[in-house]
Design a protein around this motif. Structure first.
Motif, PDB file in Angstrom:
ATOM      1  N   ALA A 174      -8.952 -98.520 131.459  1.00 49.34           N
ATOM      2  CA  ALA A 174      -8.106 -97.410 131.023  1.00 49.34           C
ATOM      3  C   ALA A 174      -8.832 -96.069 131.131  1.00 49.34           C
ATOM      4  O   ALA A 174      -8.233 -95.054 131.483  1.00 49.34           O
ATOM      5  CB  ALA A 174      -7.654 -97.645 129.581  1.00 49.34           C
ATOM      6  N   ASN A 175     -10.119 -96.074 130.861  1.00 50.31           N
ATOM      7  CA  ASN A 175     -10.829 -94.797 130.819  1.00 50.31           C
ATOM      8  C   ASN A 175     -11.186 -94.230 132.194  1.00 50.31           C
ATOM      9  O   ASN A 175     -11.881 -93.224 132.288  1.00 50.31           O
ATOM     10  CB  ASN A 175     -12.074 -94.908 129.932  1.00 50.31           C
ATOM     11  CG  ASN A 175     -11.692 -94.715 128.476  1.00 50.31           C
ATOM     12  OD1 ASN A 175     -10.741 -93.994 128.174  1.00 50.31           O
ATOM     13  ND2 ASN A 175     -12.395 -95.372 127.586  1.00 50.31           N
ATOM     14  N   ARG A 176     -10.679 -94.858 133.259  1.00 46.83           N
ATOM     15  CA  ARG A 176     -10.754 -94.177 134.564  1.00 46.83           C
ATOM     16  C   ARG A 176      -9.860 -92.943 134.558  1.00 46.83           C
ATOM     17  O   ARG A 176     -10.073 -92.000 135.316  1.00 46.83           O
ATOM     18  CB  ARG A 176     -10.281 -95.107 135.683  1.00 46.83           C
ATOM     19  CG  ARG A 176     -11.241 -96.206 135.995  1.00 46.83           C
ATOM     20  CD  ARG A 176     -11.291 -96.557 137.441  1.00 46.83           C
ATOM     21  NE  ARG A 176      -9.999 -96.601 138.111  1.00 46.83           N
ATOM     22  CZ  ARG A 176      -9.834 -97.107 139.315  1.00 46.83           C
ATOM     23  NH1 ARG A 176     -10.854 -97.622 139.956  1.00 46.83           N
ATOM     24  NH2 ARG A 176      -8.654 -97.111 139.887  1.00 46.83           N
ATOM     25  N   LEU A 177      -8.805 -92.995 133.723  1.00 45.81           N
ATOM     26  CA  LEU A 177      -7.829 -91.905 133.720  1.00 45.81           C
ATOM     27  C   LEU A 177      -8.289 -90.700 132.914  1.00 45.81           C
ATOM     28  O   LEU A 177      -7.874 -89.577 133.177  1.00 45.81           O
ATOM     29  CB  LEU A 177      -6.515 -92.401 133.087  1.00 45.81           C
ATOM     30  CG  LEU A 177      -5.714 -93.457 133.819  1.00 45.81           C
ATOM     31  CD1 LEU A 177      -4.507 -93.830 132.982  1.00 45.81           C
ATOM     32  CD2 LEU A 177      -5.245 -92.907 135.159  1.00 45.81           C
ATOM     33  N   THR A 178      -9.121 -90.952 131.898  1.00 42.38           N
ATOM     34  CA  THR A 178      -9.357 -89.915 130.883  1.00 42.38           C
ATOM     35  C   THR A 178     -10.366 -88.881 131.354  1.00 42.38           C
ATOM     36  O   THR A 178     -11.309 -89.198 132.078  1.00 42.38           O
ATOM     37  CB  THR A 178      -9.876 -90.576 129.595  1.00 42.38           C
ATOM     38  OG1 THR A 178     -10.952 -91.455 129.939  1.00 42.38           O
ATOM     39  CG2 THR A 178      -8.793 -91.368 128.922  1.00 42.38           C
ATOM     40  N   PRO A 179     -10.166 -87.621 130.941  1.00 48.00           N
ATOM     41  CA  PRO A 179     -11.113 -86.569 131.322  1.00 48.00           C
ATOM     42  C   PRO A 179     -12.367 -86.626 130.455  1.00 48.00           C
ATOM     43  O   PRO A 179     -12.292 -86.935 129.263  1.00 48.00           O
ATOM     44  CB  PRO A 179     -10.339 -85.284 131.039  1.00 48.00           C
ATOM     45  CG  PRO A 179      -9.373 -85.649 129.966  1.00 48.00           C
ATOM     46  CD  PRO A 179      -9.051 -87.102 130.139  1.00 48.00           C
ATOM     47  N   THR A 180     -13.522 -86.377 131.059  1.00 49.67           N
ATOM     48  CA  THR A 180     -14.760 -86.364 130.274  1.00 49.67           C
ATOM     49  C   THR A 180     -15.010 -84.939 129.802  1.00 49.67           C
ATOM     50  O   THR A 180     -15.661 -84.143 130.467  1.00 49.67           O
ATOM     51  CB  THR A 180     -15.933 -86.904 131.093  1.00 49.67           C
ATOM     52  OG1 THR A 180     -15.549 -88.176 131.597  1.00 49.67           O
ATOM     53  CG2 THR A 180     -17.164 -87.074 130.243  1.00 49.67           C
ATOM     54  N   VAL A 181     -14.402 -84.646 128.657  1.00 50.58           N
ATOM     55  CA  VAL A 181     -14.590 -83.358 127.991  1.00 50.58           C
ATOM     56  C   VAL A 181     -15.134 -83.709 126.619  1.00 50.58           C
ATOM     57  O   VAL A 181     -14.512 -84.475 125.888  1.00 50.58           O
ATOM     58  CB  VAL A 181     -13.241 -82.619 127.861  1.00 50.58           C
ATOM     59  CG1 VAL A 181     -13.417 -81.329 127.095  1.00 50.58           C
ATOM     60  CG2 VAL A 181     -12.641 -82.363 129.223  1.00 50.58           C
ATOM     61  N   VAL A 182     -16.325 -83.209 126.281  1.00 50.66           N
ATOM     62  CA  VAL A 182     -17.052 -83.752 125.137  1.00 50.66           C
ATOM     63  C   VAL A 182     -17.111 -82.747 124.003  1.00 50.66           C
ATOM     64  O   VAL A 182     -17.507 -81.593 124.201  1.00 50.66           O
ATOM     65  CB  VAL A 182     -18.483 -84.170 125.563  1.00 50.66           C
ATOM     66  CG1 VAL A 182     -19.228 -84.785 124.401  1.00 50.66           C
ATOM     67  CG2 VAL A 182     -18.425 -85.166 126.716  1.00 50.66           C
ATOM     68  N   ASP A 183     -16.699 -83.217 122.808  1.00 54.67           N
ATOM     69  CA  ASP A 183     -16.757 -82.381 121.612  1.00 54.67           C
ATOM     70  C   ASP A 183     -18.189 -81.893 121.379  1.00 54.67           C
ATOM     71  O   ASP A 183     -19.132 -82.677 121.477  1.00 54.67           O
ATOM     72  CB  ASP A 183     -16.288 -83.210 120.410  1.00 54.67           C
ATOM     73  CG  ASP A 183     -16.380 -82.444 119.112  1.00 54.67           C
ATOM     74  OD1 ASP A 183     -15.393 -81.788 118.767  1.00 54.67           O
ATOM     75  OD2 ASP A 183     -17.441 -82.478 118.460  1.00 54.67           O
TER      76      ASP A 183
END
Lengths: 247, 295
Positions: free
Chosen positions: A220-229
């Motif tokens: 699933a996490n192929r879709l998610t953007p890597t934007v980090v808090d």
């Protein structure tokens, strides 16, 4: 709570009935019913505080500004992939100090590019993170990957429950069976109908069903953007944009 | 367990009295399932599978959180998930733990023709004794909850035992032990009814569930598994829980009057044949032979 905090500054337990650790003059060490979670041979007169992760050794009610990348007041920012501008301050819609990666994979989708469905990821009560895909009984409970979509969106796509659908984000794509549900309702934002869908993480890569080729290996996490808090270093996996179509 | 006749009060297909019935007069045991606090984690399904030693079987995603459509011979405990729209337009995801109800008046036991294949213990547990089971499946027609399931490999029927093996040695059933929210309770029937009624009253008075109540159907004499439901007037919404379950009248007639009528008819037949013999004597075979037959 750190167990040093169960003693007064002289190293004597605050509560004689519920002792955890204490300073032993004869042993020149902290001893007790628990393992000291700090330097065990530091005598009380050295004033080593219990909060070993803070420079001052004591707890904080207000954090100093220097300890946080942003703050000090609570604030609302939109996710980096959002169908709307932040209604509080549209000119600065999202957090200016997040950590963004700059590889070719780190692209962000916009509604203008057709990424118009809000997607969120979560775990299910049957699962423990990704581990349980190697446990036969957990695999039996939830045999296949699925994507929860509202009835209204399924009607629009002409998809029935159990048929495969394809999600595409700015990063990648993901195919799984549709779970058509009334539990997720369409929203009206800015006068427009906006759909939200739910994507449980668990399946993919390798597990019992993946190794039998019953489930796809994509995660699933192929879709998610890597934007980090900037403070908690939590990636922004709970709100992002996708396109949805029949697979 | 099958030999512990002092703990047995009812035996299927059994002529005469039950030996030792009435010696043990313990409390009736009962499971209480509070459907309002179930989170659908299915820990009870896993506990049931593991305690009873059943292995992984293949399932298929079917547009629901439910593991499979019905319980199976090797899967006795199933959370039935249903999306239910209430009259005010709000939505409920109803989750009900489906398993054998352990009726006080068990239809399966009434329908069973095999001596000792189904027994009821003094503590209320209804248990299948597979060594006596003939695999006819009549128990299915007697059960208003569609619980007994057939194992085609061994040709025997199986269902939830209410962990009779655990309960006998003073342990709670496996599903109860595994429940993380405390929605499953186990104890004496009288105590469970008090807890259930208290919870239903709480739901009626402090929550928006005006019709909350306890499901303990009188049509089967009460059950050894009782439910707290948000809406006791609509049990069908919880995956087809029957509103007013009864042992089917066909089974009642078949095992009651029809059985005696049948016996009478059989006796009448024997009597008729005897009288015929006395009146007309034995049937003689004539000397004539058919054409082409050798002498």
């Amino acid at each position: 709570m750190y167990n040093r905090a169960s003693c007064d500054p002289d190293g004597k337990p605050w509560d004689a009935d519920r002792k955890q650790v204490w300073w032993s003059e004869s042993a020149q060490s902290w001893v007790g019913n628990d393992v000291p979670d700090f330097k065990a041979d530091s005598p009380p007169k050295e004033h080593m505080g219990p909060f070993i992760m803070n420079a001052e050794g004591v707890g904080r009610i207000f954090g100093p500004l220097a300890a946080f990348a942003d703050g000090p007041f609570p604030e609302h920012y939109e996710p980096f992939e959002s169908p709307v501008q932040n209604p509080l301050h549209p000119k600065q819609s999202n957090n200016p100090v997040v950590k963004k990666l700059k590889s070719p994979f780190d692209k962000l989708g916009t509604t203008a590019d057709g990424f118009d469905v809000i997607c969120t990821t979560y775990r299910l009560t049957e699962h423990y993170h990704y581990w349980t895909k190697n446990n036969p009984v957990n695999v039996e409970l939830i045999p296949e990957a699925f994507i929860e979509i509202p009835v209204e969106l399924a009607d629009k796509l002409g998809v029935k429950g159990g048929e495969k659908i394809k999600l595409t984000s700015a990063c990648s794509f993901y195919i799984a069976k549709a779970f058509v549900t009334k539990r997720i309702k369409p929203m009206t934002i800015d006068g427009k109908q906006v759909f939200q869908i739910g994507l449980p993480i668990h399946q993919g890569y390798r597990g019992i069903q993946e190794d039998r080729a019953r489930n796809a290996r994509t995660i699933a996490n192929r879709l998610t953007p890597t934007v980090v808090d900037p403070n908690a270093f939590t990636p922004e996996f709970k709100g992002f944009l996708v396109k949805i179509e029949k697979a | 367990m099958s030999q512990a006749t002092l703990q047995i009060v009812k035996i299927s297909g059994h002529a005469g009295t039950v030996p030792g019935a009435g010696v043990e007069r313990g409390e009736q045991v009962c499971k209480l399932v509070d459907t309002t606090t179930c989170i659908g984690c299915k820990a009870c399904e896993v506990a049931c599978l593991e305690w009873n030693g059943y292995q992984f079987s293949d399932t298929t995603f079917d547009n629901t959180y439910q593991t499979m459509p019905q319980t199976a011979w090797n899967y006795w405990n199933l959370i039935k998930c249903n999306e239910h729209e209430r009259e005010d337009g709000t939505l409920q995801l109803l989750m009900r733990k489906d398993q054998c109800m352990h009726c006080a008046d068990p239809g399966c036991l009434a329908a069973c023709p095999a001596d000792g294949a189904i027994v009821q213990y003094a503590n209320g547990i209804v248990d299948f004794q597979q060594q006596n089971c003939i695999g006819c499946g009549y128990c299915v027609s007697g059960c208003p909850f569609d619980i007994p399931k057939f194992n085609p490999a061994t040709k025997k029927m199986f269902k939830c035992t209410l962990c009779a093996d655990r309960v006998t040695v003073g342990l709670e059933p496996a599903c109860i032990k595994a429940c993380p929210t405390g929605c499953l309770h186990f104890g004496a029937k009288e105590d469970m009814k008090v807890i259930a009624e208290d919870r239903a009253q709480q739901l009626r008075e402090h929550f928006d569930f005006k019709d909350a109540g306890v499901y303990d159907p009188a049509g089967v004499g009460g059950t050894g598994v009782i439910y707290v439901l948000h809406d006791v007037k609509n049990p069908e919404a919880y995956g087809g829980l029957p509103r007013d379950p009864h042992v089917p009248w066909v089974v009642r007639i078949w095992k009651g009057p029809a059985k005696w009528l049948g016996n009478l008819a059989m006796l009448g037949g024997i009597l008729g044949v005897t009288l015929h013999y006395l009146r007309f004597g034995p049937k003689e075979v004539g000397p004539e032979r058919h054409k082409g037959e050798q002498p």
